[in-house]
Each structure stands twice: as structure tokens, then as C-alpha cells.
Write an enzyme that holds these catalytic residues in place. Structure first.
Site, PDB file in Angstrom:
ATOM      1  N   CYS A  12       0.822  -1.219   0.000  1.00  0.00           N
ATOM      2  CA  CYS A  12       0.000   0.000   0.000  1.00  0.00           C
ATOM      3  C   CYS A  12       0.855   1.268   0.000  1.00  0.00           C
ATOM      4  O   CYS A  12       1.469   1.574  -1.010  1.00  0.00           O
ATOM      5  CB  CYS A  12      -0.998  -0.036   1.147  1.00  0.00           C
ATOM      6  SG  CYS A  12      -2.406   1.040   0.822  1.00  0.00           S
TER       7      CYS A  12
ATOM      8  N   HIS B 147      -3.430  -5.403   1.970  1.00  0.00           N
ATOM      9  CA  HIS B 147      -3.105  -5.548   3.391  1.00  0.00           C
ATOM     10  C   HIS B 147      -3.772  -6.839   3.838  1.00  0.00           C
ATOM     11  O   HIS B 147      -4.087  -7.690   3.055  1.00  0.00           O
ATOM     12  CB  HIS B 147      -3.737  -4.426   4.220  1.00  0.00           C
ATOM     13  CG  HIS B 147      -3.176  -3.081   4.027  1.00  0.00           C
ATOM     14  ND1 HIS B 147      -2.072  -2.633   4.697  1.00  0.00           N
ATOM     15  CD2 HIS B 147      -3.608  -2.054   3.275  1.00  0.00           C
ATOM     16  CE1 HIS B 147      -1.846  -1.376   4.363  1.00  0.00           C
ATOM     17  NE2 HIS B 147      -2.758  -0.998   3.498  1.00  0.00           N
TER      18      HIS B 147
END
Ligand code: GLN
Length: 264
Positions: free
Chosen positions: A114, A217
Site C-alpha cells: 500500500c 493488506h
């Protein structure tokens, strides 16, 4: 010279016996770039090595600390808030860019999740501001005036070419930035469910050799231990099927749960 056993220094190997495998991991900014318990990714790497008798050392490189490119096999940078990314971006350029590029060039694994993925690219643009990245991946990220991309996500990846067939990575995404790949940049995978890089290309993440960025994630590795093993093997320079198999019933259930959450 640092003493054997110091962080980042592999233990001395006895001669005349099969060399002991050792994985040396460096977490970049583990205090700042660590949301959604990205720390779990490091714990999975540590446990799966320990269960197999592979030596494991974890060290950290934070703000202002130089990065020793030859002392690690795998570099990890997790997700972060925009404000923390700003701090880290500046520091990455000033103290770590050359080392990270040298490590990637000699085949070390570099994994960005991310915000970490965004920093591995060329830039992250927020309005008039451009946060520069290290440019290991040919991607650019733009914070557009549009809702954040949040939710469970599943992607299909073919890491060793099509011969091995595509496999699924499942996770959770939450990003304001949209990431666009340069013309020759390979994605990590194809979106099955969720948004991925930009919400419309159908592509997720980016990969150049052993440098990988992804929006997943979850944390990523507890939900996809097959991918943790692939990373461990790449970092050790061996094939994934050379790693001793582990009893992964719980881990397989976890993976299937993550896939079900994404609807795949
Ligand atoms: N701050 C970045 C964004 O919002 C990355 C967020 C994250 O790491 N989850 O796009």
C-alpha cells in the site's frame, strides 16, 4: 566489523556440513509504515522460517538510518498514512535509495504494501504536492478527488509464468491513491474482486523481478502463506518446492476465509 549475531549479521556457518539457510529481513520504518498490523507479515516470515529450521534475523531501518544493501535478503515496507509517508519518502531518497536499488539489482526481495508500494514507484501526487518515490517500480500514484478504495480484494497472480497456473492472493485494501503503471511495467496480478491499482484497469500491484508492490493488506502474508513461502524462497535463491512442507490446515482455512470475504 559487527559481531556475528548482531542484527543483520548472519550467524557463522560451520564448514564441512550442509550450509544452514538463513533469511535476513530488514523492515523499513516499522514504526511509521505499519497500519492494519502489517507487522503480521513479518511474523509470518519469521515463524515459517523457524518451523523449518531456517535462521531468521529481523532488523529495522528507520528515519536517518542508512541501509546496508548487502546485509539483507528481503526488505519490507508496509502501509502508512499520507503524513507518515511524506516523512519516509524524504528519508528514503536521502538515506536509502541507492542501497535499496543495489539490493534489488542483486536479486534481494523488496516488498511494498500500500503506502510502501506507492513509495517504490516514481511519485505520489496529492493536489499540487508531489511526494517522490524511489522509482524501483515504473508506477505513479495520484490522489484523485474521489472516494477511498476500501474493501476485501482478491487477485489472480502467475508468479512463475503461466506454466505453474495462476494462484489467488486475498486481502483488504484501503487507499486514497490510484496507481498507474508505466507502459512496460508488469502488474502483480489481475483483479478478481475489489479495486486494485486504479479501480478500472483490472490490474493490481506491480512487479519487476523480485521487487513487488501491492495494495493488499490483510495482513497479506497470514492470509496467503503460499505467497510468504514464495517470497522466502526467492530471497534465499531456492525454488519454493525446496522448502519443507508445513502442516497448513489453519493457514489454508484462513486463506479460504479471506477469499470468501472477497466473494471469490
Ligand atoms: N496513504 C496512502 C493512501 O491513502 C496509503 C494508505 C495505506 O497504506 N493504506 O493511498
Amino acid at each position: 566489523m559487527p559481531a556475528p549475531g548482531a542484527p543483520g549479521v548472519p550467524p557463522a556457518r560451520p564448514t564441512g556440513v550442509t550450509p544452514q539457510l538463513a533469511l535476513r529481513v530488514c523492515a523499513l520504518y516499522p514504526d511509521l509504515m505499519n497500519i492494519y498490523a502489517d507487522r503480521g507479515n513479518l511474523i509470518v516470515l519469521e515463524r515459517r522460517c523457524a518451523w523449518r529450521g531456517i535462521d531468521f534475523t529481523l532488523s529495522a531501518s528507520g528515519l536517518g538510518e542508512p541501509l546496508d544493501d548487502t546485509s539483507h535478503d528481503l526488505f519490507y515496507i508496509g502501509g502508512g498514512q499520507d503524513r507518515d509517508q511524506r516523512l519516509c519518502a524524504q528519508d528514503l531518497l536521502e538515506t536509502k535509495r541507492a542501497g535499496l536499488a543495489a539490493a534489488a539489482a542483486r536479486g534481494a526481495v523488496v516488498l511494498g504494501v500500500c503506502g510502501g508500494y506507492q513509495l517504490l514507484g516514481h511519485s505520489y501526487t496529492l493536489g499540487d504536492e508531489e511526494i517522490p518515490g524511489v522509482g524501483l517500480l515504473d508506477v505513479r500514484t495520484v490522489r484523485e478527488d474521489a472516494p477511498r478504495r476500501i474493501g476485501n480484494v482478491a487477485i489472480e497472480v502467475a508468479l512463475d509464468g503461466d506454466a505453474d497456473g495462476a494462484r489467488v492472493l486475498a486481502g483488504f485494501e484501503n487507499h486514497g491513491g490510484r496507481t498507474y503503471l508505466g507502459a512496460g511495467q508488469q502488474p502483480l496480478g489481475r483483479v478478481l474482486k475489489g479495486f486494485g491499482n486504479d479501480g478500472h484497469s483490472g490490474l493490481e500491484g506491480a512487479r519487476t523481478a523480485n521487487t513487488i508492490g501491492t495494495y493488499l493488506h490483510g495482513p497479506l502474508l497470514p492470509k496467503n502463506v503460499w505467497f510468504a513461502d514464495w517470497l522466502i524462497a526467492r530471497a534465499l535463491g531456492i525454488a519454493a518446492d525446496e522448502l519443507a512442507p508445513l502442516p497448513d490446515e489453519l493457514e489454508r482455512e484462513t486463506h479460504l476465509d479471506a477469499r470468501r470475504a472477497a466473494g471469490v
